[in-house]
Write a protein that holds these residues in place. Structure first.
Motif, PDB file in Angstrom:
ATOM      1  N   GLU A   9      -2.800  -2.908   7.750  1.00  0.00           N
ATOM      2  CA  GLU A   9      -3.797  -3.807   7.368  1.00  0.00           C
ATOM      3  C   GLU A   9      -3.392  -5.037   6.638  1.00  0.00           C
ATOM      4  OE1 GLU A   9      -6.745  -1.384   5.523  1.00  0.00           O
ATOM      5  OE2 GLU A   9      -7.466  -0.624   7.849  1.00  0.00           O
ATOM      6  N   SER A  10      -2.505  -4.693   5.521  1.00  0.00           N
ATOM      7  CA  SER A  10      -1.974  -5.928   4.581  1.00  0.00           C
ATOM      8  C   SER A  10      -1.281  -6.752   5.362  1.00  0.00           C
ATOM      9  CB  SER A  10      -1.250  -5.256   3.699  1.00  0.00           C
ATOM     10  OG  SER A  10      -1.618  -4.458   2.822  1.00  0.00           O
ATOM     11  N   THR A  22      -1.702   2.844   7.280  1.00  0.00           N
ATOM     12  CA  THR A  22      -2.849   2.403   7.587  1.00  0.00           C
ATOM     13  C   THR A  22      -3.009   0.837   6.790  1.00  0.00           C
ATOM     14  OG1 THR A  22      -3.901   4.230   8.647  1.00  0.00           O
ATOM     15  CG2 THR A  22      -5.223   2.387   7.920  1.00  0.00           C
ATOM     16  N   GLU A  23      -2.685   1.104   5.179  1.00  0.00           N
ATOM     17  CA  GLU A  23      -2.870   0.132   4.336  1.00  0.00           C
ATOM     18  C   GLU A  23      -1.837  -0.768   4.484  1.00  0.00           C
ATOM     19  OE1 GLU A  23      -4.879   2.685   0.539  1.00  0.00           O
ATOM     20  OE2 GLU A  23      -2.485   2.320   0.715  1.00  0.00           O
ATOM     21  N   GLY A  32       0.945  -1.282  -0.019  1.00  0.00           N
ATOM     22  CA  GLY A  32      -0.112   0.043  -0.150  1.00  0.00           C
ATOM     23  C   GLY A  32       0.971   1.229   0.122  1.00  0.00           C
TER      24      GLY A  32
END
Length: 383
Positions: free
Chosen positions: A24-25, A20-21, A16
């Motif tokens: 989450e990944s 945040t991305e 990402g």
């Protein structure tokens, strides 16, 4: 050494383009590796998502001077903008820049060379846009910074060598702030063919293409990925401090072969001991390994860890099973994983690796990287 503050970090990778991305990944067990059809073969790669490629294209189109830049530079500009903004650094501020790349402007160099083979003429911009030095200089241009600019290549430990340089400048008193990073865009047919020639590229057909940290594997499983990461280093610990660099270590092995590393990775033994020389080794909660997915590369690093830590092995993890090997950027993408683990107080496991005792608290993490030539770097992070 006096602890150095990390006040911001940012990246763009198959995980990402925001923290945040990325986090989450890391929380799922899915890899970001897919097959790509090249002219002569089909191979596994880990590429940046289409939506994030569009962000890079926007940067490329935002300034006429950026239209002829390689992805390595554009990735680096993106990560540097995000990191410096988070740190509160402004246009005209005094800070140094050290951004490296293992291969540099890979796609652009190959494009210009192909044009030369076909026409016998070199493009006007072929030289300035393919030099390794153009990464840091373009970042400095984009951020309008005042300070020293350094670009270099030390193969796959390039990004962590950038960090070493930034720490050294700050420790010496020659700078108070340094932006350091690594960038790589190696997903070209010729580059992958080179890895295939070394017989390290993954031939897996199902499950996880890259089996980094799978010590039961019987064949090499390295996969290439792309991306960039940047962190902001500061002299003073402040309310912006995310984590501290408490120790650094580095070492180089005597070469027996161009790509060799000893069975017990003597370079890693030396670099980890140097990074931890002022603490008790039992204080280390986790290690983010280099672990490229090759049989010798993974096993030698594990052997080195066992030699150094004996019966108290920290929690071990890696990210190359998920995003492939990003060469010169890989060390700082490893460091990003360590920072996120410290921030969220959660250890990220490799789904197919042997089960470990998961630490309930994370205070100190070692980050490793090594490249061709056995040039290892270890960085000790603490909260």
């Amino acid at each position: 050494m006096k602890p150095i503050s990390i006040s911001a970090f940012a990246s763009i990778s198959p995980l990402g383009a925001t923290s945040t991305e990325v986090w989450e990944s890391y929380l799922d067990n899915d890899h970001k590796i897919s097959k790509k059809e090249f002219e002569h073969f089909s191979e596994w790669i880990a590429k940046i998502a289409e939506k994030d490629q569009a962000i890079i294209q926007e940067i490329q189109q935002s300034d006429n001077k950026y239209k002829n830049l390689d992805k390595t530079v554009l990735f680096a500009i993106y990560a540097s903008r995000k990191a410096s903004q988070q740190a509160g650094w402004k246009t005209g501020d005094d800070f140094g820049i050290n951004f490296g790349s293992s291969r540099g402007a890979t796609a652009l160099f190959e494009k210009y060379h192909q044009e030369f083979l076909e026409t016998g003429i070199s493009s006007t911009l072929s030289s300035p846009t393919t030099t390794l030095g153009n990464i840091s200089s373009w970042i400095a241009h984009d951020l309008q910074s005042n300070g020293p600019e350094i670009s270099h290549s030390i193969t796959c430990s390039t990004a962590l060598h950038s960090l070493l340089n930034g720490v050294a400048w700050i420790q010496s008193g020659l700078a108070d702030k340094f932006l350091v990073g690594g960038s790589e865009a190696p997903l070209t047919e010729f580059t992958i063919a080179q890895m295939k020639a070394l017989k390290v590229y993954s031939r897996e057909t199902e499950g996880f293409p890259c089996k980094a940290f799978d010590l039961e594997k019987t064949k090499n499983t390295m996969v290439l990925g792309e991306g960039a990461a940047a962190i902001c280093l500061e002299n003073e610990i402040s309310e912006r401090t995310i984590a501290k660099i408490e120790g650094i270590g580095y070492a180089t092995e005597v070469l027996k072969h161009n790509t060799s590393v000893t069975a017990d990775a003597e370079c890693f033994q030396k670099s980890m001991r140097m990074a931890c020389k002022n603490i008790n080794l039992e204080e280390i909660d986790a290690i983010v390994m280099h672990a490229p997915g090759t049989i010798k590369g993974d096993s030698s690093e594990i052997n080195a860890i066992k030699k150094v830590f004996a019966n108290k092995i920290p929690f071990l993890t890696t990210n190359k099973w998920k995003i492939g090997h990003t060469f010169g950027a890989s060390g700082l993408l490893n460091l990003e994983l360590a920072l996120l683990m410290l921030q969220h107080q959660k250890a990220i496991e490799v789904p197919f690796a042997a089960k470990q005792n998961t630490p309930t608290e994370l205070k100190k993490i070692i980050v490793n990287a090594v490249g061709f030539g056995g040039n290892a770097v270890s960085v000790l992070l603490s909260v």
